[in-house]
Design an enzyme around this catalytic site. Structure first.
Site, PDB file in Angstrom:
ATOM      1  N   ASP A 257      -5.501  -6.880   5.787  1.00 22.90           N
ATOM      2  CA  ASP A 257      -6.980  -6.032   5.344  1.00 22.90           C
ATOM      3  C   ASP A 257      -7.875  -6.918   5.015  1.00 22.90           C
ATOM      4  O   ASP A 257      -9.083  -7.049   5.374  1.00 22.90           O
ATOM      5  CB  ASP A 257      -6.520  -5.380   3.915  1.00 22.90           C
ATOM      6  CG  ASP A 257      -7.421  -4.445   3.662  1.00 22.90           C
ATOM      7  OD1 ASP A 257      -8.448  -4.171   4.248  1.00 22.90           O
ATOM      8  OD2 ASP A 257      -7.148  -3.557   2.610  1.00 22.90           O
TER       9      ASP A 257
ATOM     10  N   TYR B 241       0.864  -1.199  -0.135  1.00 26.47           N
ATOM     11  CA  TYR B 241       0.070   0.123   0.143  1.00 26.47           C
ATOM     12  C   TYR B 241       1.032   1.468  -0.024  1.00 26.47           C
ATOM     13  O   TYR B 241       0.343   2.306  -0.437  1.00 26.47           O
ATOM     14  CB  TYR B 241      -0.906  -0.006   1.146  1.00 26.47           C
ATOM     15  CG  TYR B 241      -1.944  -1.010   1.262  1.00 26.47           C
ATOM     16  CD1 TYR B 241      -2.448  -1.868   0.252  1.00 26.47           C
ATOM     17  CD2 TYR B 241      -2.748  -1.259   2.322  1.00 26.47           C
ATOM     18  CE1 TYR B 241      -3.255  -2.636   0.073  1.00 26.47           C
ATOM     19  CE2 TYR B 241      -3.647  -2.149   2.205  1.00 26.47           C
ATOM     20  CZ  TYR B 241      -3.996  -3.095   1.165  1.00 26.47           C
ATOM     21  OH  TYR B 241      -5.166  -4.029   1.183  1.00 26.47           O
TER      22      TYR B 241
ATOM     23  N   ASP C  20     -11.261  -8.636   7.617  1.00 27.49           N
ATOM     24  CA  ASP C  20     -12.585  -8.570   7.199  1.00 27.49           C
ATOM     25  C   ASP C  20     -13.309 -10.106   7.270  1.00 27.49           C
ATOM     26  O   ASP C  20     -14.469 -10.245   7.478  1.00 27.49           O
ATOM     27  CB  ASP C  20     -12.858  -7.896   5.834  1.00 27.49           C
ATOM     28  CG  ASP C  20     -12.912  -6.431   6.003  1.00 27.49           C
ATOM     29  OD1 ASP C  20     -12.449  -5.728   7.140  1.00 27.49           O
ATOM     30  OD2 ASP C  20     -12.903  -5.697   4.791  1.00 27.49           O
TER      31      ASP C  20
ATOM     32  N   LYS D 110       3.422 -15.299   2.572  1.00 23.66           N
ATOM     33  CA  LYS D 110       3.269 -16.326   1.341  1.00 23.66           C
ATOM     34  C   LYS D 110       5.019 -16.512   0.944  1.00 23.66           C
ATOM     35  O   LYS D 110       5.402 -16.286  -0.142  1.00 23.66           O
ATOM     36  CB  LYS D 110       2.777 -15.382   0.141  1.00 23.66           C
ATOM     37  CG  LYS D 110       2.286 -16.175  -0.983  1.00 23.66           C
ATOM     38  CD  LYS D 110       1.162 -17.150  -0.944  1.00 23.66           C
ATOM     39  CE  LYS D 110       0.948 -17.931  -2.087  1.00 23.66           C
ATOM     40  NZ  LYS D 110       0.210 -18.925  -2.230  1.00 23.66           N
TER      41      LYS D 110
ATOM     42  N   ASP E 188      -3.208 -18.244   1.556  1.00 22.85           N
ATOM     43  CA  ASP E 188      -4.142 -18.673   0.934  1.00 22.85           C
ATOM     44  C   ASP E 188      -4.953 -19.851   1.805  1.00 22.85           C
ATOM     45  O   ASP E 188      -5.952 -19.999   2.003  1.00 22.85           O
ATOM     46  CB  ASP E 188      -3.836 -19.436  -0.589  1.00 22.85           C
ATOM     47  CG  ASP E 188      -2.475 -19.874  -0.422  1.00 22.85           C
ATOM     48  OD1 ASP E 188      -1.748 -20.004   0.688  1.00 22.85           O
ATOM     49  OD2 ASP E 188      -2.097 -20.774  -1.293  1.00 22.85           O
TER      50      ASP E 188
END
Ligand code: NAD
Length: 357
Positions: A248, A141, A252, A192, A224
């Site tokens: 992020d 980001y 959620d 990852k 994942d």
């Protein structure tokens, strides 16, 4: 010593839910010896309306001087056409950056009384209590270079840079290990590392920091798989630590396991445990002004403030127990209402928590 709390109600339902959280703080000040002073300032669209900026200097100065910030929510459709730099959401990014809030703590707790609110089967989620620690000021980001460029063949391509320096990983890992220490002593680091160099370094640093926390059981999981495990068997997790992008999405996902966005608090901390505390939901323009928003996420954010910044864990427990009591009594705002319970508005819910204290 008296602690200073900046109250930034913001937009939409922000002022409604913040007012109830302030009632709780004032009750603690009056009856439980909590030494605090509160000062309110506009933020987001409300600040734009007054000062033509979502994060005016006066608000930022107050937030800087405060020990903790309590924020409602920002945003609204009337601001969506403003230039990006003046949109309400910019105030959140500005506060996080200016206050150097690099660690975002998001608990996902499913109160047993609300188990039916989840879309997952009750036996999978009942009693869920996990904490996601998301790095908040780095990663793709913020990484440079970024942009959209034209390739030699004339086609455009977009690009961003995933980047983490060792110190950034180390400081957020320490927040997560410290949090795990106060909980069930399990930490899962999510990245990852099978594909990304950034993740490989992340894992190395986390393993190094773990040496200072021998009592914590550390595991590693690819993002994942973590996304799958969160819906398959979420109760296997205690604390999860992860980067900004993965966090992020996973936070959620975890929030939705509980099925009640109006119940979930959050904290964003700096290196000295100064924090900004806010519900995870937005300004909910669809129900703003109707007096029906659920104030519990904001009230539970106050509990996090007491635990992480004000060093008053006993009072934090008290708030959480009061919320639980109110749910036991069957009181529900519209978002968590089920047949056989009693529907109440924002104020009634806040008053019930204050009484339960
Ligand atoms: P939202 O969280 O505001 O609302 C999503 C849905 O959940 C709506 O139906 C809303 O009515 C409901 N809801 C949310 N909080 C509730 C509560 N406390 N009680 C009962 N119901 C509740 O998300 P959105 O609709 O995507 O966004 C609305 C605005 O909020 C946008 O301008 C967005 O940019 C902003 N936003 C702000 C924040 C923040 O301030 N931290 C976070 C997310 C979105």
């Amino acid at each position: 010593m008296t602690k200073k709390i900046a109250v930034l109600p913001g937009d939409g339902i922000g002022p409604e839910v913040t007012a109830e959280a302030v009632k709780v703080l004032e009750r603690l000040r009056r009856d439980f010896g909590l030494k605090i002073e509160l000062e309110t300032a506009p933020v987001g669209g409300a600040a734009y309306d007054l000062h033509k900026h979502p994060l005016p200097d006066s608000t930022l100065t107050l937030a800087r001087a405060a020990d903790a910030v309590l924020l409602g929510a920002v945003g609204g459709p009337q601001y969506d056409t403003l230039p990006r730099a003046l949109r309400p959401e910019k105030a959140l990014l500005g506060l996080r950056a200016e206050l150097k809030l690099f660690a975002n703590l998001r608990p996902a707790i499913l109160y047993p009384q609300l188990a039916s609110a989840s879309t997952l089967r009750p036996e999978v989620v009942a009693g869920l209590d996990l904490l996601i620690v998301r790095e908040l000021t780095g990663d793709i980001y913020f990484g440079e270079p970024r942009g959209v460029r034209v390739r030699a063949d004339g086609e455009r391509e977009g690009f961003n840079t995933m980047v983490y320096a060792e110190h950034e990983v180390e400081r957020v890992a320490r927040v997560a290990f410290d949090a795990a220490r106060k909980r069930r002593k399990k930490l899962c680091s999510v990245e990852k590392a099978n594909v990304l160099e950034t993740s490989g370094l992340w894992r190395e640093v986390v393993i190094r920091v773990a040496k200072d926390y021998p009592e914590i059981e550390l595991s590693h999981m690819y993002v994942d798989n973590a996304a799958m495990q969160l819906v398959r068997a979420p109760k296997q997790f205690d604390v999860i630590v992860t980067g900004n992008l993965f966090g992020d999405i996973l936070s959620d996902e975890a929030a939705m396991l509980t099925g009640s966005i109006g119940m979930l608090p959050s904290a964003s901390l700096d290196a000295a445990d100064k924090g900004m505390y806010e519900p995870i939901h937005g300004s909910a323009p669809d129900i703003a002004g109707k007096g029906i928003a659920n104030p519990l996420a904001t009230i539970l954010s106050v509990a996090m403030m007491l635990r992480y910044t004000l060093n008053a864990p006993v009072l934090a427990d008290k708030i959480e127990q009061a919320v639980s009591k109110v749910l036991d009594r069957g009181l529900r705002t519209g978002d968590i209402y089920t047949e056989g319970t009693k529907k109440v508005g924002t104020k009634e819910m806040g008053d019930a928590v204050v009484t339960a204290l």
